[in-house]
Write a protein that holds these residues in place. Structure first.
Motif, PDB file in Angstrom:
ATOM      1  N   GLU A  73       0.857  -1.185   0.000  1.00 30.88           N
ATOM      2  CA  GLU A  73       0.000   0.000   0.000  1.00 30.88           C
ATOM      3  C   GLU A  73       0.891   1.232   0.000  1.00 30.88           C
ATOM      4  O   GLU A  73       1.942   1.253   0.658  1.00 30.88           O
ATOM      5  CB  GLU A  73      -0.920   0.011   1.224  1.00 30.88           C
ATOM      6  N   TYR A  74       0.487   2.246  -0.756  1.00 24.63           N
ATOM      7  CA  TYR A  74       1.290   3.457  -0.899  1.00 24.63           C
ATOM      8  C   TYR A  74       0.355   4.653  -0.826  1.00 24.63           C
ATOM      9  O   TYR A  74      -0.657   4.706  -1.531  1.00 24.63           O
ATOM     10  CB  TYR A  74       2.017   3.424  -2.240  1.00 24.63           C
ATOM     11  N   SER A  75       0.677   5.598   0.069  1.00 25.71           N
ATOM     12  CA  SER A  75      -0.207   6.741   0.283  1.00 25.71           C
ATOM     13  C   SER A  75       0.466   8.042  -0.107  1.00 25.71           C
ATOM     14  O   SER A  75       1.624   8.290   0.250  1.00 25.71           O
ATOM     15  CB  SER A  75      -0.630   6.816   1.764  1.00 25.71           C
ATOM     16  N   TYR A  76      -0.241   8.876  -0.871  1.00 27.61           N
ATOM     17  CA  TYR A  76       0.193  10.243  -1.164  1.00 27.61           C
ATOM     18  C   TYR A  76      -1.040  11.044  -1.528  1.00 27.61           C
ATOM     19  O   TYR A  76      -2.059  10.492  -1.964  1.00 27.61           O
ATOM     20  CB  TYR A  76       1.250  10.287  -2.281  1.00 27.61           C
ATOM     21  N   SER A  79      -4.442   9.888  -0.447  1.00 30.74           N
ATOM     22  CA  SER A  79      -5.054   8.761  -1.140  1.00 30.74           C
ATOM     23  C   SER A  79      -4.134   7.547  -1.021  1.00 30.74           C
ATOM     24  O   SER A  79      -2.916   7.682  -1.089  1.00 30.74           O
ATOM     25  CB  SER A  79      -5.271   9.102  -2.624  1.00 30.74           C
ATOM     26  N   THR A  80      -4.726   6.365  -0.803  1.00 27.88           N
ATOM     27  CA  THR A  80      -3.947   5.139  -0.647  1.00 27.88           C
ATOM     28  C   THR A  80      -4.214   4.192  -1.806  1.00 27.88           C
ATOM     29  O   THR A  80      -5.359   3.951  -2.168  1.00 27.88           O
ATOM     30  CB  THR A  80      -4.284   4.433   0.678  1.00 27.88           C
ATOM     31  N   LYS A  81      -3.127   3.665  -2.382  1.00 28.11           N
ATOM     32  CA  LYS A  81      -3.240   2.738  -3.494  1.00 28.11           C
ATOM     33  C   LYS A  81      -2.582   1.416  -3.129  1.00 28.11           C
ATOM     34  O   LYS A  81      -1.612   1.381  -2.365  1.00 28.11           O
ATOM     35  CB  LYS A  81      -2.565   3.329  -4.741  1.00 28.11           C
ATOM     36  N   THR A  82      -3.101   0.325  -3.671  1.00 24.53           N
ATOM     37  CA  THR A  82      -2.520  -0.998  -3.478  1.00 24.53           C
ATOM     38  C   THR A  82      -1.866  -1.442  -4.777  1.00 24.53           C
ATOM     39  O   THR A  82      -2.490  -1.385  -5.841  1.00 24.53           O
ATOM     40  CB  THR A  82      -3.590  -2.017  -3.059  1.00 24.53           C
ATOM     41  N   GLU A 127       7.007  10.802   1.006  1.00 27.18           N
ATOM     42  CA  GLU A 127       6.026   9.949   1.666  1.00 27.18           C
ATOM     43  C   GLU A 127       6.685   9.030   2.691  1.00 27.18           C
ATOM     44  O   GLU A 127       7.806   8.544   2.492  1.00 27.18           O
ATOM     45  CB  GLU A 127       5.275   9.105   0.623  1.00 27.18           C
ATOM     46  N   ASP A 129       6.163   6.048   3.443  1.00 29.50           N
ATOM     47  CA  ASP A 129       6.373   4.660   3.030  1.00 29.50           C
ATOM     48  C   ASP A 129       7.691   4.459   2.295  1.00 29.50           C
ATOM     49  O   ASP A 129       8.173   3.334   2.151  1.00 29.50           O
ATOM     50  CB  ASP A 129       5.234   4.192   2.119  1.00 29.50           C
TER      51      ASP A 129
END
Length: 202
Positions: A73-76, A79-82, A127, A129
């Motif tokens: 999962e990556y957030s910026y 908004s979070t994307k998988t 970010e 992450d």
């Protein structure tokens, strides 16, 4: 063989201070760059990027895709994307970039700019992450576009035209002290694909 010759071949740092940005130039022949460009246009699961700004959901014209070796999962931009799993083409390009930069990467954020009217405003990739001060390798395919850096304190700027099949790497303290952007332009009508290989630290 000169013991230090390998170090003399390193690309020049484009930044005058407070960070490292190496431009490797062309790392793909025109034929290979064109083949990957056309393949990625077709096989990548492109989606309009989304962000939450002042509580409002915004969708961008440019499209993005997020791939990795695991479903990170990556957030910026709130908004979070998988991540989807790397495709064959992305694994090939990742291997090429790792060999050129002597770094390792476990993920790739791709951007698709349909023409010169689409770009990115000043920002830094800070970010939580991401690996701290880790390398971010930017591989450009398609339209040549000007890419800019601006020092957060002095406001000094540096620009570089990124060619079709070229590689640029940002690392060390770059994200701490510099912003970067892709300015819009009216004279570019061809799409550009930008692959940013990076390391998620989880």
């Amino acid at each position: 063989m000169d013991l230090f010759s390998q170090f003399n071949d390193l690309p020049e740092n484009l930044l005058p201070k407070d960070g490292t940005v190496n431009y490797y130039g062309l790392v793909l022949s025109n034929i290979k760059a064109e083949a990957y460009y056309n393949r990625l246009l077709d096989c990548i699961e492109w989606k309009n990027d989304e962000a939450i700004i002042f509580g409002k959901q915004i969708f961008t014209k440019r499209k993005v895709a997020w791939y990795a070796e695991k479903p990170f999962e990556y957030s910026y931009s709130n908004s979070t994307k998988t991540a989807l799993l790397f495709t064959k083409e992305l694994l090939e390009l990742k291997e090429l970039v790792e060999k050129e930069t002597n770094e390792t990467y476990n993920s790739c954020l791709l951007n698709l700019y349909h023409d010169g009217s689409e770009g990115m405003t000043w920002h830094s990739d800070g970010e939580k992450d991401l690996k701290e001060q880790g390398a971010i390798a930017s591989l450009s395919l398609g339209a040549e576009r000007k890419f800019g850096f601006k020092h957060k304190e002095t406001k000094e700027t540096v620009y570089k035209v990124l060619e079709h099949g070229s590689l640029l790497v940002m690392k060390d303290e770059t994200q701490t002290h510099w912003l970067h952007r892709l300015p819009p332009t009216k004279i570019i009508h061809r799409p550009r694909i930008n692959l940013t290989f990076r390391t998620i630290d989880k």
